[in-house]
Design an enzyme around this catalytic site. Structure first.
Site, mmCIF file in Angstrom:
data_model
loop_
_atom_site.group_PDB
_atom_site.id
_atom_site.type_symbol
_atom_site.label_atom_id
_atom_site.label_comp_id
_atom_site.label_asym_id
_atom_site.label_seq_id
_atom_site.Cartn_x
_atom_site.Cartn_y
_atom_site.Cartn_z
ATOM 1 N N ARG A 176 -51.400 -27.025 -5.372
ATOM 2 C CA ARG A 176 -53.196 -27.007 -5.549
ATOM 3 C C ARG A 176 -53.494 -25.988 -6.269
ATOM 4 O O ARG A 176 -54.494 -26.431 -6.455
ATOM 5 C CB ARG A 176 -52.692 -25.583 -3.595
ATOM 6 N N CYS A 219 -62.983 -38.002 17.811
ATOM 7 C CA CYS A 219 -63.103 -37.573 19.855
ATOM 8 C C CYS A 219 -62.236 -36.590 20.070
ATOM 9 O O CYS A 219 -60.958 -36.570 20.464
ATOM 10 C CB CYS A 219 -62.692 -38.296 20.197
HETATM 11 N N1 LLP Z 1 -42.523 -27.088 -4.743
HETATM 12 C C1 LLP Z 1 -42.859 -27.723 -2.754
HETATM 13 C C2 LLP Z 1 -41.046 -27.977 -2.610
HETATM 14 C C3 LLP Z 1 -43.026 -28.229 -1.978
HETATM 15 O O1 LLP Z 1 -42.592 -28.393 -0.766
HETATM 16 C C4 LLP Z 1 -44.550 -27.705 -2.585
HETATM 17 C C5 LLP Z 1 -45.551 -27.486 -1.256
HETATM 18 C C6 LLP Z 1 -45.241 -27.333 -3.812
HETATM 19 C C7 LLP Z 1 -44.086 -26.796 -4.605
HETATM 20 C C8 LLP Z 1 -46.966 -27.315 -4.217
HETATM 21 O O2 LLP Z 1 -46.860 -26.128 -3.518
HETATM 22 P P1 LLP Z 1 -48.325 -25.190 -3.583
HETATM 23 O O3 LLP Z 1 -48.130 -25.572 -5.134
HETATM 24 O O4 LLP Z 1 -49.313 -27.004 -4.132
HETATM 25 O O5 LLP Z 1 -48.642 -24.697 -3.016
HETATM 26 N N2 LLP Z 1 -50.533 -29.356 3.286
HETATM 27 C C9 LLP Z 1 -50.698 -27.747 2.953
HETATM 28 C C10 LLP Z 1 -49.622 -27.345 1.895
HETATM 29 C C11 LLP Z 1 -48.054 -27.994 2.296
HETATM 30 C C12 LLP Z 1 -47.437 -27.776 0.632
HETATM 31 C C13 LLP Z 1 -46.300 -28.438 1.222
HETATM 32 N N3 LLP Z 1 -45.506 -28.279 0.128
HETATM 33 C C14 LLP Z 1 -52.541 -27.330 3.350
HETATM 34 O O6 LLP Z 1 -53.067 -28.142 3.350
HETATM 35 O O7 LLP Z 1 -52.373 -26.569 2.084
#
Ligand code: LLP
Length: 422
Positions: free
Chosen positions: A278, A345
């Site tokens: 992110r 919907c």
């Molecule tokens: N590494 C692992 C093992 C992960 O499970 C994740 C994210 C990341 C790295 C990356 O995390 P980030 O830096 O993006 O926070 N769908 C949700 C977020 C789910 C994150 C899942 N795992 C949302 O839209 O906020």
């Protein structure tokens, strides 16, 4: 900081007016800023410049091949969670040496394919997974490099769906079982124990949980060393949050590096791995939509757009807050209490609720901000809506990096005959 800004009241991505993209590509579409993407990758690379490290961008956040390739070309590795993402890594030209494989449910096929590709390591999340990897590696006559993902039982203080480091979550190996599983892994003939991994959650807005998690798992390193287990990699996962609302000030990569500095100094012989998703791509992208209708009711109006929750599900799924901006600003417009919604919907089909926004008119364009991460990658075909186009802007040029799907393509894999024999 990103490169979406108004120039003469017209919203631009870098030097390109978004109106121009809508005219050429149609709506809805995702627009990404290459400059923003690179800036965010560099922010991580610079923050950890004094520590041997590898930034493995988390593919799930946004897996578009062009974006992956740009990141890989600038030195990023990739954090993958499926055979599909492995194939993306291959097509993006990412050497196996820069790929780490996370996830609680790796299948036989996925493990074999990853071994064939020569990835840097599997982040193993359970004992049965460890034994399965050993069995497959034995069959293939190779040694599988593994890190154990340890669940440090630390609260990340984020949305419950994005908390992964508590004992109650399905992720990682319980802290108390860590040493024993390392011993077992070390005895398996086709396992090479190379690392220690944790990931405690996503959209973290404070540093304390990171520090606490590294303290917990870092404490295992000297114990393992005493057992003759010398690790090469310490993977601290992803999770750094981004500003969604103005005023949000989540820690920067530099602040994360500083907070972890003294702890990391204790492990000079391990290479650090980070898996940000992110923080690299979230604010590098917007979802652009066109207003189909404006419907006044009681105290507010519904601004109904041609994009829906199938294109960006974060508000529906997490009640996530995303900024909404008009593509053309009119200062003479009054503000209305608005719900910006899609055509699906479901009442959960919204991008913004109870928001004071300048009046929109039918046919006008708007963007939903901070949509680069977990936007397109979580999109679906719900309501039989084809996948939207994705566009990458680089300076004063833009290109389509994923074509809009046609209804023909959407239906291509389905049969209409009643009986099908395999
Ligand atoms: N590494 C692992 C093992 C992960 O499970 C994740 C994210 C990341 C790295 C990356 O995390 P980030 O830096 O993006 O926070 N769908 C949700 C977020 C789910 C994150 C899942 N795992 C949302 O839209 O906020």
């Amino acid at each position: 900081m990103d490169y979406f800004h108004y120039l003469e009241d017209r919203l631009h991505c870098e030097e390109v007016p978004l109106e121009e993209i809508a005219a050429a590509v149609g709506t809805p579409c995702y627009c990404y800023s290459q400059r923003t993407l690179m800036r965010h990758l560099q922010a991580f690379q610079r923050a950890f410049v004094d520590t041997p490290h590898l930034i493995c961008y988390s593919v799930k956040a946004n897996s578009n091949l062009t974006l992956l390739k740009r990141l890989v070309d600038r030195g990023a590795g990739l954090d993958i969670v499926s055979g599909g993402e492995l194939e993306r890594a291959r097509r993006a030209g990412c050497p196996g040496e820069r790929v780490v494989f996370s996830g609680v449910g790796k299948s036989h096929d996925e493990i074999s394919a990853a071994l064939g590709y020569g990835i840097r390591m599997f982040n193993v999340e359970s004992m049965p997974e460890l034994y399965r990897i050993n069995a497959i590696a034995t069959r293939l006559g190779v040694r599988a490099p593994v890190a154990l993902r340890i669940n440090p039982d630390v609260d990340a203080h984020t949305h419950s769906h994005m908390t992964t480091g508590l004992w109650r979550n399905k992720f990682g190996i319980p802290y108390g079982q860590a040493i024993d599983l390392y011993r077992q892994a070390n005895r398996l003939g086709h396992i090479e124990v190379v690392g220690l991994d944790c990931h405690i959650g996503s959209q973290l807005t404070t540093l304390d949980p990171f520090v606490e998690a590294i303290q917990r798992i870092g404490a295992l390193l000297p114990l393992l060393r005493r057992e003759g287990i010398q690790l090469r990699y310490l993977d601290i996962g992803g999770g750094l949050g981004i500003p969604y609302e103005s005023g949000d000030q989540p820690p920067t990569p530099a602040q994360l590096a500083e907070a972890l500095h003294s702890q990391l100094q204790q492990f000079p012989d391990v290479e650090l791995i980070l898996e940000p998703g992110r923080a690299i791509v979230g604010n590098a992208g917007v979802l652009m939509a066109r207003v189909e209708y404006v419907k006044p009711v009681e105290d507010r109006c519904f601004v109904i757009t041609d994009a829906g929750m199938n294109d960006l599900i974060r508000p529906a799924l997490y009640n996530a807050w995303h900024g909404v901006l008009p593509v053309v600003r009119h200062f003479d417009r009054s503000e209305w209490l608005s719900d910006v919604v899609g055509p699906i919907c479901e009442s959960g089909d919204f991008f913004a609720r109870d928001r004071l926004l300048p009046e929109f008119q039918e046919g006008e364009l708007l963007v939903v901000r901070s949509a680069g991460a977990y936007g397109f990658s979580m999109s679906s075909h719900y309501n039989s809506r084809p996948g939207v186009a994705e566009v990458l802007v680089d300076g004063n040029r833009f290109s389509v990096i994923r074509q809009r799907e046609t209804i023909e393509q959407l239906l291509a894999h389905e049969m209409t005959d009643e009986l099908h024999r395999s």
